[in-house]
Design a protein around this motif. Structure first.
Motif, PDB file in Angstrom:
ATOM      1  N   PHE A 141       0.803  -1.103  -0.030  1.00  0.00           N
ATOM      2  CA  PHE A 141      -0.021   0.032  -0.253  1.00  0.00           C
ATOM      3  C   PHE A 141       0.859   1.178  -0.077  1.00  0.00           C
ATOM      4  O   PHE A 141       0.557   2.238  -0.779  1.00  0.00           O
ATOM      5  N   THR A 142       1.876   1.309   0.769  1.00  0.00           N
ATOM      6  CA  THR A 142       2.890   2.505   0.913  1.00  0.00           C
ATOM      7  C   THR A 142       3.690   2.701  -0.514  1.00  0.00           C
ATOM      8  O   THR A 142       3.530   3.814  -0.799  1.00  0.00           O
ATOM      9  N   ALA A 143       3.833   1.537  -1.098  1.00  0.00           N
ATOM     10  CA  ALA A 143       4.521   1.735  -2.501  1.00  0.00           C
ATOM     11  C   ALA A 143       3.778   2.494  -3.315  1.00  0.00           C
ATOM     12  O   ALA A 143       3.864   3.107  -4.419  1.00  0.00           O
ATOM     13  N   ILE A 144       2.181   1.745  -3.633  1.00  0.00           N
ATOM     14  CA  ILE A 144       1.108   2.607  -4.548  1.00  0.00           C
ATOM     15  C   ILE A 144       0.993   3.804  -4.119  1.00  0.00           C
ATOM     16  O   ILE A 144       0.839   4.640  -4.948  1.00  0.00           O
ATOM     17  N   LEU A 145       1.020   4.276  -2.707  1.00  0.00           N
ATOM     18  CA  LEU A 145       0.847   5.629  -2.376  1.00  0.00           C
ATOM     19  C   LEU A 145       1.928   6.367  -2.731  1.00  0.00           C
ATOM     20  O   LEU A 145       1.700   7.564  -3.494  1.00  0.00           O
ATOM     21  N   CYS A 146       2.902   6.081  -2.782  1.00  0.00           N
ATOM     22  CA  CYS A 146       4.129   6.834  -3.354  1.00  0.00           C
ATOM     23  C   CYS A 146       4.275   6.929  -4.828  1.00  0.00           C
ATOM     24  O   CYS A 146       4.593   7.981  -5.124  1.00  0.00           O
ATOM     25  N   ILE A 147       3.672   5.976  -5.403  1.00  0.00           N
ATOM     26  CA  ILE A 147       3.592   5.867  -6.946  1.00  0.00           C
ATOM     27  C   ILE A 147       2.540   7.320  -7.323  1.00  0.00           C
ATOM     28  O   ILE A 147       2.655   8.009  -8.182  1.00  0.00           O
ATOM     29  N   ALA A 148       1.458   6.973  -6.489  1.00  0.00           N
ATOM     30  CA  ALA A 148       0.201   8.193  -6.738  1.00  0.00           C
ATOM     31  C   ALA A 148       0.870   9.482  -6.408  1.00  0.00           C
ATOM     32  O   ALA A 148       0.553  10.226  -7.178  1.00  0.00           O
ATOM     33  N   LEU A 149       1.537   9.525  -5.322  1.00  0.00           N
ATOM     34  CA  LEU A 149       2.025  10.954  -4.930  1.00  0.00           C
ATOM     35  C   LEU A 149       3.026  11.509  -5.784  1.00  0.00           C
ATOM     36  O   LEU A 149       3.013  12.417  -6.007  1.00  0.00           O
ATOM     37  N   GLY A 150       3.947  10.669  -6.498  1.00  0.00           N
ATOM     38  CA  GLY A 150       5.088  10.889  -7.205  1.00  0.00           C
ATOM     39  C   GLY A 150       4.484  11.402  -8.557  1.00  0.00           C
ATOM     40  O   GLY A 150       4.946  12.574  -9.243  1.00  0.00           O
ATOM     41  N   ALA A 151       3.450  10.814  -8.969  1.00  0.00           N
ATOM     42  CA  ALA A 151       2.885  11.058 -10.296  1.00  0.00           C
ATOM     43  C   ALA A 151       1.954  12.435 -10.186  1.00  0.00           C
ATOM     44  O   ALA A 151       2.126  13.287 -10.995  1.00  0.00           O
ATOM     45  N   GLY A 152       1.329  12.561  -8.944  1.00  0.00           N
ATOM     46  CA  GLY A 152       0.720  13.661  -8.694  1.00  0.00           C
ATOM     47  C   GLY A 152       1.585  14.898  -8.465  1.00  0.00           C
ATOM     48  O   GLY A 152       1.190  16.156  -9.084  1.00  0.00           O
ATOM     49  N   ALA A 153       2.905  14.824  -8.027  1.00  0.00           N
ATOM     50  CA  ALA A 153       3.831  15.912  -7.955  1.00  0.00           C
ATOM     51  C   ALA A 153       4.427  16.177  -9.352  1.00  0.00           C
ATOM     52  O   ALA A 153       4.330  17.213  -9.503  1.00  0.00           O
ATOM     53  N   ALA A 154       4.441  15.226 -10.014  1.00  0.00           N
ATOM     54  CA  ALA A 154       4.710  15.557 -11.616  1.00  0.00           C
ATOM     55  C   ALA A 154       3.779  16.208 -12.323  1.00  0.00           C
ATOM     56  O   ALA A 154       4.120  17.201 -13.058  1.00  0.00           O
ATOM     57  N   GLY A 155       2.296  15.928 -11.993  1.00  0.00           N
ATOM     58  CA  GLY A 155       1.333  16.578 -12.652  1.00  0.00           C
ATOM     59  C   GLY A 155       1.368  18.132 -12.148  1.00  0.00           C
ATOM     60  O   GLY A 155       1.091  18.982 -12.932  1.00  0.00           O
ATOM     61  N   ALA A 156       1.608  18.423 -10.932  1.00  0.00           N
ATOM     62  CA  ALA A 156       1.408  19.597 -10.355  1.00  0.00           C
ATOM     63  C   ALA A 156       2.700  20.534 -11.164  1.00  0.00           C
ATOM     64  O   ALA A 156       2.413  21.739 -11.380  1.00  0.00           O
ATOM     65  N   LEU A 157       3.904  20.044 -10.896  1.00  0.00           N
ATOM     66  CA  LEU A 157       4.928  20.824 -11.753  1.00  0.00           C
ATOM     67  C   LEU A 157       4.720  20.918 -13.020  1.00  0.00           C
ATOM     68  O   LEU A 157       5.279  21.976 -13.541  1.00  0.00           O
ATOM     69  N   ASN A 158       4.220  20.153 -13.657  1.00  0.00           N
ATOM     70  CA  ASN A 158       3.835  20.217 -15.296  1.00  0.00           C
ATOM     71  C   ASN A 158       2.963  21.325 -15.198  1.00  0.00           C
ATOM     72  O   ASN A 158       3.091  22.341 -16.028  1.00  0.00           O
ATOM     73  N   GLN A 159       1.921  21.521 -14.471  1.00  0.00           N
ATOM     74  CA  GLN A 159       0.904  22.583 -14.584  1.00  0.00           C
ATOM     75  C   GLN A 159       1.524  24.061 -14.205  1.00  0.00           C
ATOM     76  O   GLN A 159       1.156  24.973 -14.622  1.00  0.00           O
ATOM     77  N   TRP A 160       2.440  23.837 -13.136  1.00  0.00           N
ATOM     78  CA  TRP A 160       3.125  25.040 -13.016  1.00  0.00           C
ATOM     79  C   TRP A 160       3.848  25.743 -13.817  1.00  0.00           C
ATOM     80  O   TRP A 160       3.753  26.924 -14.208  1.00  0.00           O
ATOM     81  N   TYR A 161       4.515  24.674 -14.758  1.00  0.00           N
ATOM     82  CA  TYR A 161       5.452  25.220 -16.057  1.00  0.00           C
ATOM     83  C   TYR A 161       4.721  25.707 -16.975  1.00  0.00           C
ATOM     84  O   TYR A 161       5.126  26.528 -17.703  1.00  0.00           O
ATOM     85  N   GLU A 162       3.332  25.035 -17.148  1.00  0.00           N
ATOM     86  CA  GLU A 162       2.698  25.154 -18.527  1.00  0.00           C
ATOM     87  C   GLU A 162       1.585  26.081 -18.310  1.00  0.00           C
ATOM     88  O   GLU A 162       0.736  25.799 -19.062  1.00  0.00           O
ATOM     89  N   ALA A 163       1.437  26.891 -17.113  1.00  0.00           N
ATOM     90  CA  ALA A 163       0.289  27.786 -16.880  1.00  0.00           C
ATOM     91  C   ALA A 163       0.010  28.717 -18.083  1.00  0.00           C
ATOM     92  O   ALA A 163      -1.357  28.733 -18.397  1.00  0.00           O
ATOM     93  N   ASP A 164       0.983  29.048 -18.832  1.00  0.00           N
ATOM     94  CA  ASP A 164       0.613  30.040 -19.811  1.00  0.00           C
ATOM     95  C   ASP A 164      -0.034  29.037 -21.294  1.00  0.00           C
ATOM     96  O   ASP A 164      -0.956  29.581 -21.798  1.00  0.00           O
ATOM     97  N   ILE A 165       0.650  28.149 -21.398  1.00  0.00           N
ATOM     98  CA  ILE A 165      -0.013  27.060 -22.248  1.00  0.00           C
ATOM     99  C   ILE A 165      -1.610  26.813 -21.933  1.00  0.00           C
ATOM    100  O   ILE A 165      -2.613  26.717 -22.696  1.00  0.00           O
ATOM    101  N   ASP A 166      -1.691  26.365 -20.732  1.00  0.00           N
ATOM    102  CA  ASP A 166      -3.161  26.016 -20.306  1.00  0.00           C
ATOM    103  C   ASP A 166      -4.124  27.155 -20.281  1.00  0.00           C
ATOM    104  O   ASP A 166      -4.990  26.577 -20.676  1.00  0.00           O
TER     105      ASP A 166
END
Length: 300
Positions: A49-74
């Motif tokens: 469960f912890t491993a899957i939680l970490c995968i989810a959190l890591g994916a969510g973190a990458a998505g957040a940073l993607n939206q931070w960088y691409e706010a102008d495109i979005d």
């Protein structure tokens, strides 16, 4: 006299959740979970469960940073204008802090609670998505989704490594499957939203090379993807359950891709073949990874 910049109201939990791209995260978590369950060694449920939680959190973190960088495109693209940053419900600094903090937490938790191999691959996946795909490739080359697709292919490797503390042939094939699946999946979407990408100045293949080249590339990438999808069965890495499902579902994928690849004119049918391929491609990955787990459990 200068005008003070108006302060944005505090973002609520739904805005932070939206930053993580939960719909994308669902497929990431599922492939990671299947990679873990298909491993030859079991993992303690709490650690799993912890491993899957970490995968989810890591994916969510990458998505957040993607939206931070691409706010102008979005802000320019219709399908992303309602995200928290372009909609004005959150400031960019909050998104950056959230993404960085979530990245660090997911990697540290994976390393301390599960193992270093899984933590290392998780780190690479986050850094690859943020720096290689988002920062370097996305605005510079029509091959952005080809190379950048590797970022979304890491979860099966991470799940397998969480269970075994190692990497083997099967998870590498699963990585290649997702890697080769990404271009036809994403270009099918790009064909019917290419105007959005053009307006945003993103050099997606349909914008730069045109529909005809994009359709041909969808067909070409489907060939090695199909071979990799079926390969675990003849290589003896899976049993007949996976083999039968892989052959059947991949044949449907190839048929849909062939329709898109050989289509010569765009009509007023809302790009139905492209949407059909895009929607099926998501179902395809869920089914084929689910068959992998079923095969492992039924034939073990």
């Amino acid at each position: 006299m200068t005008t003070a910049t108006p302060l944005l109201p505090p973002a609520d939990w739904r805005d932070f959740l939206a930053l993580t791209k939960p719909r994308v995260m669902t497929l990431v978590v599922f492939t990671g979970l299947c990679g873990m369950l298909a491993a030859p060694t079991s993992i303690h449920p709490v650690l799993g469960f912890t491993a899957i939680l970490c995968i989810a959190l890591g994916a969510g973190a990458a998505g957040a940073l993607n939206q931070w960088y691409e706010a102008d495109i979005d802000a320019v693209m219709r399908r992303t204008q309602k995200r928290p940053l372009p909609a004005g419900r959150m400031d960019r600094q909050s998104a950056l802090h959230f993404g960085v903090g979530l990245s660090a937490f997911s990697v540290l938790l994976m390393g301390l609670a599960v193992n270093l191999a899984a933590a290392a691959i998780l780190t690479v996946s986050i850094l690859f998505y943020v720096f290689v795909y988002t920062v370097w490739l996305k605005r510079r080359t029509p091959q952005n989704i080809v190379i950048g697709g590797a970022a979304g292919a890491f979860p099966p490797l991470i799940g397998w490594a969480a269970a075994t503390n190692d990497v083997a042939t099967l998870p590498v094939l699963l990585f290649l499957l997702v890697f080769l699946w990404t271009p036809p999946h994403f270009w099918a979407l790009a064909l019917f939203v290419k105007t959005d990408y053009a307006n945003a100045g993103v050099p997606m293949l349909p914008v730069v090379a045109g529909e005809r080249v994009t359709r041909r590339q969808i067909g070409l990438y489907t060939i090695p993807m199909s071979a990799v999808a079926i390969a675990p069965w003849p290589l003896g890495l899976t049993g007949y359950v996976y083999g039968a499902v892989a052959v059947a579902t991949t044949a449907i994928f190839a048929a849909l891709a062939l329709v898109v690849a050989t289509r010569t004119t765009a009509t007023d049918d809302l790009m139905t073949p492209e949407k059909r391929l895009f929607k099926y491609s998501i179902l395809y990955l869920f089914v084929i990874f689910g068959a992998l787990v079923a095969d492992r459990w039924m034939l073990s």
